[in-house]
Write an enzyme that holds these catalytic residues in place. Structure first.
Site, PDB file in Angstrom:
ATOM      1  N   PRO A 161     -18.188 -49.733  15.489  1.00  0.00           N
ATOM      2  CA  PRO A 161     -19.360 -49.660  14.604  1.00  0.00           C
ATOM      3  C   PRO A 161     -20.020 -51.027  14.450  1.00  0.00           C
ATOM      4  O   PRO A 161     -19.346 -52.042  14.262  1.00  0.00           O
ATOM      5  CB  PRO A 161     -18.769 -49.175  13.269  1.00  0.00           C
TER       6      PRO A 161
ATOM      7  N   ASP B 226     -10.334 -63.595  14.225  1.00  0.00           N
ATOM      8  CA  ASP B 226     -10.531 -62.337  14.943  1.00  0.00           C
ATOM      9  C   ASP B 226     -10.329 -62.517  16.439  1.00  0.00           C
ATOM     10  O   ASP B 226      -9.795 -61.642  17.123  1.00  0.00           O
ATOM     11  CB  ASP B 226     -11.930 -61.787  14.687  1.00  0.00           C
TER      12      ASP B 226
ATOM     13  N   LEU C 217     -15.986 -55.548  11.947  1.00  0.00           N
ATOM     14  CA  LEU C 217     -14.909 -55.168  12.854  1.00  0.00           C
ATOM     15  C   LEU C 217     -14.938 -55.972  14.150  1.00  0.00           C
ATOM     16  O   LEU C 217     -14.346 -55.571  15.152  1.00  0.00           O
ATOM     17  CB  LEU C 217     -14.991 -53.666  13.158  1.00  0.00           C
ATOM     18  N   SER C 218     -15.615 -57.090  14.151  1.00  0.00           N
ATOM     19  CA  SER C 218     -15.610 -58.039  15.283  1.00  0.00           C
ATOM     20  C   SER C 218     -16.070 -57.396  16.579  1.00  0.00           C
ATOM     21  O   SER C 218     -15.488 -57.633  17.640  1.00  0.00           O
ATOM     22  CB  SER C 218     -14.215 -58.636  15.461  1.00  0.00           C
ATOM     23  N   GLY C 219     -17.114 -56.602  16.502  1.00  0.00           N
ATOM     24  CA  GLY C 219     -17.616 -55.943  17.704  1.00  0.00           C
ATOM     25  C   GLY C 219     -18.120 -56.904  18.759  1.00  0.00           C
ATOM     26  O   GLY C 219     -17.852 -56.725  19.951  1.00  0.00           O
ATOM     27  N   SER C 220     -18.837 -57.938  18.340  1.00  0.00           N
ATOM     28  CA  SER C 220     -19.375 -58.900  19.295  1.00  0.00           C
ATOM     29  C   SER C 220     -18.269 -59.657  20.013  1.00  0.00           C
ATOM     30  O   SER C 220     -18.258 -59.770  21.242  1.00  0.00           O
ATOM     31  CB  SER C 220     -20.308 -59.892  18.578  1.00  0.00           C
ATOM     32  N   SER C 221     -17.306 -60.161  19.245  1.00  0.00           N
ATOM     33  CA  SER C 221     -16.231 -60.921  19.868  1.00  0.00           C
ATOM     34  C   SER C 221     -15.330 -60.016  20.700  1.00  0.00           C
ATOM     35  O   SER C 221     -14.709 -60.468  21.671  1.00  0.00           O
ATOM     36  CB  SER C 221     -15.409 -61.666  18.815  1.00  0.00           C
TER      37      SER C 221
END
Length: 296
Positions: free
Chosen positions: A57, A110, A62-66
């Site tokens: 999401p 993260d 929730l650290s989507g980019s990393s």
């Protein structure tokens, strides 16, 4: 692929800038190439295609980019067969450097979790960071974790906004921020002990204290009403809860077991939040259900 990464990094990006979702892939290619060049790591000249897909999401803490950057770095390490030449302890630094290229404000935590996978205890003491250039990262047994639940909002606010003032206050040496951050670090150490001793009552107390400190430091306006509501929904049924990151999602622990978890699920649905049990995987690629394809 030396020439391809070099041209991408030094020519096209300098003239056109980063564009769209592929900017994350561009950034890690540039950082990866620069690191290899600076450290005399030879790369072969075969071509590749790099693409991604993710169901993490967006803007939910929730650290989507990393997660995308980490997966892309893993692909580059394997494609060029240089995994053994770039220490695992340094890979989170490369991921963070790629995000900083894009102006993303973040820290190492993260990225360490994603590089190592599973459950990791992290020590970011100044002496280690100054001497080694990275923290001390110790993987822990996943079986020590009790059942956890993830709560997030379907339409969250931008998680990066909550960093701004507190970061500057830390840099300015604000006494309250510095002491509170030190307490947060101590909570991590206490949490490790609580897990090792399976003292889950203590773990619940520490989780709640973590959020209480964050709320004191950032203030309700910065955290946002929706983020605070997610924590309060969990606490309403007696569950422990804290942010997964900077906001947008909450991790909750129900010390009383399944019956309490059912109450939590009902309250989340009433409030319009998404809730799901957290499945534990040792691999970061499985954990975030993210696919990266890299092929000749």
């Amino acid at each position: 692929m030396i020439s391809s990464i070099s041209n991408l990094s030094l020519n096209w990006l300098n003239s056109e800038g980063y564009y769209g979702g592929v900017r994350l892939l561009m950034a890690i290619c540039r950082v990866f190439y620069a690191y290899c060049k600076d450290n005399d790591i030879k790369l072969h000249d075969a071509n590749f295609t790099l693409s991604y897909d993710t169901n993490i999401p967006r803007q939910a803490g929730l650290s989507g980019s990393s997660g995308i950057v980490c997966a892309a770095l893993n692909c580059l390490l394997d494609f060029y067969q240089v995994r053994h030449l770039i220490k695992v302890q340094l890979r989170p630094n490369l991921i963070l450097a790629a995000e900083k290229e894009l102006g993303i404000v973040a820290g190492l935590q993260d990225r360490v979790a994603q590089v190592y996978g599973g459950l990791v205890y992290m020590d970011f003491s100044k002496e280690n960071m100054d001497e080694l250039g990275h923290g001390i990262y110790e993987p822990m047994d996943l079986s020590l974790l009790p059942p956890l639940h993830l709560i997030y909002a379907a339409n969250p606010s931008d998680s990066g906004k909550v960093h701004s003032k507190v970061r500057q206050r830390w840099l300015d040496g604000d006494e309250f921020i510095v002491s509170s951050m030190l307490e947060v670090a101590n909570i991590a150490g206490e949490g490790r002990t609580a897990l090792e001793e399976k003292d889950y009552s203590k773990l619940a107390t520490l989780m709640n204290r973590n959020f209480d400190l964050r709320r004191l430091m950032f203030g309700d306006d910065a955290l946002g009403a929706m983020n605070i509501e997610m924590v309060e929904v969990a606490r309403k049924v007696g569950a422990a809860s804290k942010f997964t990151g900077s906001g947008g999602a909450v991790v909750a622990f129900c010390p009383e077991g399944d019956s309490q978890a059912k109450l939590l699920e009902d309250e989340c649905h009433k409030a319009g939040f998404v809730i799901q049990p957290i499945e534990l995987f040792p691999s970061c690629l499985n954990e975030i259900d993210l696919e990266i394809s890299l092929k000749k």
